[in-house]
Every structure is written in C-alpha cells, then in structure tokens.
Design a protein around this motif. Sequence first.
Motif, PDB file in Angstrom:
ATOM      1  N   LEU A 126       0.835  -1.203   0.000  1.00  0.00           N
ATOM      2  CA  LEU A 126       0.000   0.000   0.000  1.00  0.00           C
ATOM      3  C   LEU A 126       0.873   1.257   0.000  1.00  0.00           C
ATOM      4  N   GLY A 127       1.923   1.253   0.803  1.00  0.00           N
ATOM      5  CA  GLY A 127       2.816   2.405   0.826  1.00  0.00           C
ATOM      6  C   GLY A 127       3.566   2.590  -0.474  1.00  0.00           C
ATOM      7  N   ALA A 128       4.077   1.494  -1.036  1.00  0.00           N
ATOM      8  CA  ALA A 128       4.805   1.580  -2.301  1.00  0.00           C
ATOM      9  C   ALA A 128       3.896   2.030  -3.438  1.00  0.00           C
ATOM     10  N   ARG A 133       3.245   4.273  -7.784  1.00  0.00           N
ATOM     11  CA  ARG A 133       2.308   3.941  -8.849  1.00  0.00           C
ATOM     12  C   ARG A 133       1.378   5.104  -9.134  1.00  0.00           C
ATOM     13  N   PRO A 134       0.842   5.210 -10.345  1.00  0.00           N
ATOM     14  CA  PRO A 134      -0.080   6.304 -10.673  1.00  0.00           C
ATOM     15  C   PRO A 134      -1.331   6.256  -9.804  1.00  0.00           C
ATOM     16  N   HIS A 337       7.498 -12.426  -3.102  1.00  0.00           N
ATOM     17  CA  HIS A 337       8.138 -12.478  -4.420  1.00  0.00           C
ATOM     18  C   HIS A 337       7.319 -11.783  -5.501  1.00  0.00           C
ATOM     19  N   TRP A 338       5.998 -11.907  -5.433  1.00  0.00           N
ATOM     20  CA  TRP A 338       5.166 -11.343  -6.502  1.00  0.00           C
ATOM     21  C   TRP A 338       5.146  -9.816  -6.475  1.00  0.00           C
ATOM     22  N   PRO A 339       4.860  -9.169  -5.340  1.00  0.00           N
ATOM     23  CA  PRO A 339       4.912  -7.702  -5.357  1.00  0.00           C
ATOM     24  C   PRO A 339       6.289  -7.150  -5.694  1.00  0.00           C
ATOM     25  N   VAL A 340       7.371  -7.805  -5.240  1.00  0.00           N
ATOM     26  CA  VAL A 340       8.711  -7.343  -5.613  1.00  0.00           C
ATOM     27  C   VAL A 340       8.882  -7.414  -7.131  1.00  0.00           C
ATOM     28  N   LEU A 341       8.434  -8.503  -7.741  1.00  0.00           N
ATOM     29  CA  LEU A 341       8.537  -8.654  -9.193  1.00  0.00           C
ATOM     30  C   LEU A 341       7.725  -7.587  -9.921  1.00  0.00           C
TER      31      LEU A 341
END
Length: 703
Positions: A126-128, A133-134, A337-341
């Motif tokens: 949520l923070g990232a 992100r737009p 792994h998925w959000p980092v990717l």
Amino acid sequence: MRVGDGWHEELDGALAKNNDVRGRLRARMLMPRLPRRAEPVRRVANSSVAPEYRHDLDGLRGLAIALVVVFHVWMGRVSGGVDVFLVLSGFFFTGMLVRRSEIKRTLLRTGRRLLPALTVVLVTVLGATAIARPYTQWGDISGQTLASALYYQNWFLAGAELDYLAPDPSVSPLQHLWSMAVQAQFYLVILVVVAVWARRSGQRMLLLAGLIGAGAVSFWYAAEGAAQHQAWTYYDSGARAWELLAGAALAVAAPWIKVPHSARAVLAILGLAMVISCGMLIDGASRFPGPAALFPVAAAVALIVSGMGTAPWVNRLLAALVLVRLGGLAYALYLWHWPVLIFYLAQYGKVTPGLQGGLLVVGVSLVLAVLTERYVETPLRQRGYTEGMRYRRGVGFVTAMAGVGVLVAALGWQAVLKANPAHAPEALDAVQYPGAAVLFAGAVAEPERMRPTVFEAQKDAPRPTSDGCITPNRDVRVCTYGDENAARTIALVGGSHSEHWLPTLEVLAAEHRFRIVTYLKEGCPLTLVDEPSYALAPFPECREWSVEVLDRLAGERPDWVFLTATRPRTDDGDTVPPEYLDIWSALSERALNVLAVRDTPWPRRDGVTYRALDCLAHRGTAYSCGIDRATALTPENPAAQPASAYPNVFPVDLTDAICRPDRCLAAEGNILVYRDEHHISASFARTLAPELGRQIGAITQWW
C-alpha cells in the motif's frame, strides 16, 4: 502457508524439561525448529496419535515455492507449485483438526501464524503504491488490499475477469494472494465440518466418505468450469476445493494406508518427477483447476504417501537441510516475491526482468522473507520464555496497529471514491472537443481540459457495458438501439471491440434512421473453434454462443452485419486471424452482407498492453503515452486482400481517423482516446461518426 506446523505441537516437551531459564534459552538456540511443550489437548474420538514429523514434506514445500518463484520470475508460467501447496494445506490442517477439537484455539493459532506476515506485506504494498504507482491505480489496489486482508481476493479477481468496468488485475502486486483466500475459506469450512463430525459421531470412515464425495463434486464443477469459462474458474473456491480435499481425505485415511516399501519408492520417484516437470509440460494458467490439475495434485499425493513408513531415498532427499529451510520460508517468500517482481517491472518499464533483474528480484524477496520470518513470524509463534516476551508483545502490538492502519487506509480511499463517483462526460462541445475531427477533417483544437479525465475514463463506455446487453455467459442477449422503428438494420456482433463502436453507430442511426441490433459477448468475437489462435485459453462457450448467433442472424436477416476484421499480432502490426475467415465464409453461406471494421490499435509494449490513463496520471503526455503506428498497425489494412475473395465482405478502416501518420496518441482533439488498455472511449467514438458514416454510406448506398 506454514502447512507443516500442525505437527510441531505433537513433538512438544523437549524444552520444558529444563526449569532453568538460561538452559531453556540455550536449548532453543541449539534446536530452533523444535517448539516448547504445548498445553494438553483433548483428543477427538477414534483419532490416532500424531505420526512422526515429516521433514520431507517441509522439503516438498521448499521445492514447490522454489518452482513458483522461478516460473513467475523467468518463465511467466504457472508451475503447479501452488497446487502442491493446496494439497499440503488440506493434509496438514485437516490432520491437525482430527487429532484435536479446540476450534477456538485452532483459529487463534492459525490467525497468529498467517496474519502478521500478511499485514507486513500489505502495509508495504500500500505504501509503495502510494509512492511509486499512478493514482489511477490506488482505487484498485485499495480494493484488492481489503480483499486480501479479509480473504476474498479470489472472488475479487474472478469478478474483475468478468466485469468490464473493473481494471485489469493482471499486473496487480496482490494478485497472487488469491490462493491465500481459497485456503482461508477452506479452513473455515473444514473447521465446522470436523467440529460437527467430532460431536455427533466421531466415525472417521463417515468423515472420509464426506470428504471424498465433496471432492468429487468439486472436481466435476472444476472440469465443467474450466471447459466453459477458465478465467472465472481459476479463482473459484468451489472449483479449487477438490485439491485441498484431496489432502484432507489423505489425512483422514492415513491410519489405513499401508503401501509396500518398493511401491512407495516408485511413488516417490514419479511424484518428484511430476512436481519438477509440471510447469514445463502444462500451461496451468489456462487449464487449472480442471482435469489437468490432477498432474500436480497426484504428484503431491504420491510424495505424501511415499513417506508413510520407512522413507525412500527420494523423501530423504526432500528432507535435506536446504529444502527444509526453504520450506520454512515458503509462506513469507510466497507473500513477497510477486509484489517485488511487479514493482520491479513497473519501475523499469519491462515485461520480463531478464537474468540479472530476476536474480535481483529473487534476492530481495529472499532477504525480505528471512527478515519477516525471523522478526515477525517466529516471535509471535513462540511463547513461554520471559526474555522474549517484551519483544513479542511489541511485535504483536505493532502488527496489529499496522493491520488496523491498512484497513482504515484502504476503506478510507474506497469511501472517497464512493463519495466522489466518476461519471461519463455529457455530450461534449464539438468546437472545444473535436476529437478525431482534427485528424480526418482538419479541425483545430484550442487547449482544453482533457475529457474524459483519467478518473472518468472507465465509465465512458458504451451502453451495453452497464445495461446488461453484453453477456458474460452463454446466454444470447439481443438488444435494439437507434431508431427502433426503422426499416433498415445493422447487426452489431462480437465481443467488446465490436461493442465500442456502438456510440459511433448511434450517432449515425439518429441522423440516417436505421436500427442497431446487438449480439455481444464479453471477450468473444464470432468463432467456430473451441480455442482460437488468438485466445489465451480454450473457450468453447464462445463457439457455442457464436453458432447460435449465426443461426439467429440467418433467421432475422439484418441488412448488414458489423464486426471486427483484425486483431493485433504478437509482435508488431495487426492481422486477420484464420478463424475470422471461417466466420466470413459462414456469413457468406447465409447470404449476409458484412461490414468488417479494422480493429483499433492496441497500446502495447513488447506485446503487453498498458493503460494510457495510468501513463497520463504518471506524468506522461498524450504523445509519450501513445504508440508508434508502425508498432500497432501494418502499413496496409490486412483485411483488404482476404476480403476480396468474399463478395459479401466489405472492409472498413478508420485508423487514419485514430492515428497520425507516425504515431497513435493517447488523446486527440482534447478527448482521451482509450478508456482502458485497448477500448476507445465512448466520447472519442462519437467523434468518429462522420468518417464512419462516409465509408458506410459509400458501401451501402443508404445515404
């Protein structure tokens, strides 16, 4: 998904023998995976004593998460590892329940095991998102955050697959949490089932029969769903239940399973080979959880059964320290792994991370998983030693507050969106907002605020999107627009790329008095095959719908059938799929005349579509958020040559009214061209009416 943890409490006792606090702490350091003594539990009637702890299944979990990560990062495929997780989850959770009946204690323990790490990941995502992100994606991510936190993410995604007003979730950093939701829903149901069984009968055979029966029904449902609508079925809890129930039934039947050592050795070899090869042999994204999922499920079952007794060498191999340790990190690694990717790909504008980028993604994910496991999961799972109690309480308080913060932030943004709903713009002034007229009529557009705005865009859709005249299922829905009493009729037929021409045709219908009769189905251009060359998965429901529509057209006899004639190529340009030619032949055999419109250009990078409105919200311009014409379109209309072989097919091409000679912009004449990845906005479609009218008039001679 710490699927092996249900066995730890059965081995408790080693550390509690030493009453000296320092001695206990030293023992705990020497044996970090061996927890302290649990409180005495009440055994369920007819339950067996817990078997020896299965380190090989921890190793299987480690192998499965390794395959999941590798296939996601470098191959863009489903490995079957998640299906192995589902079987293991059903096996361990059900096995734990039939040995103890304290539902409240089980719920608390499971929540303590799953929620803290999930909360940390949701807070980070949520923070990232807010930072990187737009803002056009904040609504979708906040909605998915709520869905993930409350464990209905699978249904959120299933609905997004069918709802054309919803953003495409394919690049969501939380998409992978659908499997967590499926498991949590299974846990709640199986808790109730086992509680009722324990209190009323306690007969293990009765419980086993019920699990097998429910699994058979779920498997049938999954097979039917995968054959009809794969996108929905992939996330459907009912269709996924049989995989968990396979493990659950195995846990209940365990006391009766007696397999010779030689047979178990064969099962182990086959199971390991199947787990490793599944992702390479089967495209699970387009076929699971249908019958093809029997492959990874059978592999997991074989490896579970093979270790019931003296372990064959394969099971001993799975119990190797590196795999067991990776299995201990499986839940945290899966979460990270998925959000980092996804954030890596979004940050660097890539479709795939490549070797070096992939190694960076895996490395960062592993570091985050280790930190989460060591400083969040483990402290909250260990109890009874005073030195760590203050830290444990601190971690519990911080994660609880973070969880509340996540819910408040996500609910708050959803409330803001609810209080300020976006609406499609009213009729725009043709002088201030000439749209496509700047390209085909030389109109001049003085700078104005772009409409629809990036928030209005998704609402600026044709009427069938909201009035139900485009079907998401097998039903053929027929609706009438334009002049309902007119003698002349155009049938608008196909999927959403036929639908987005309706606003253009409505303008012409009001001016030239004709009816528009729609036959529309989401994601379904007319086809006579179960798996068209352009489809990502088999879609027999589309063929069945198409056959019925062709029969209805033959009976209704519209003057003209309006449908799309091209699709984008996998590389550059556009083409006419061979399945379209089959439809042209079928319409020719029925003596129906066809207006075959060239599809609008799809904004895409390296073959993957993107939303121009996200690009515009992220400091982009109409030019930078567009696409080179040479990338989107071939130099000549690819439908022109094949249409010459069909006397009833007349190609229509409006790309010169959408694109400039060198580039297709995201906005023209102060109007946003695209409302999502590849559908044109209704406002822009209306400005195409004069050019479409010129071409239709020349073909039909109606005006």
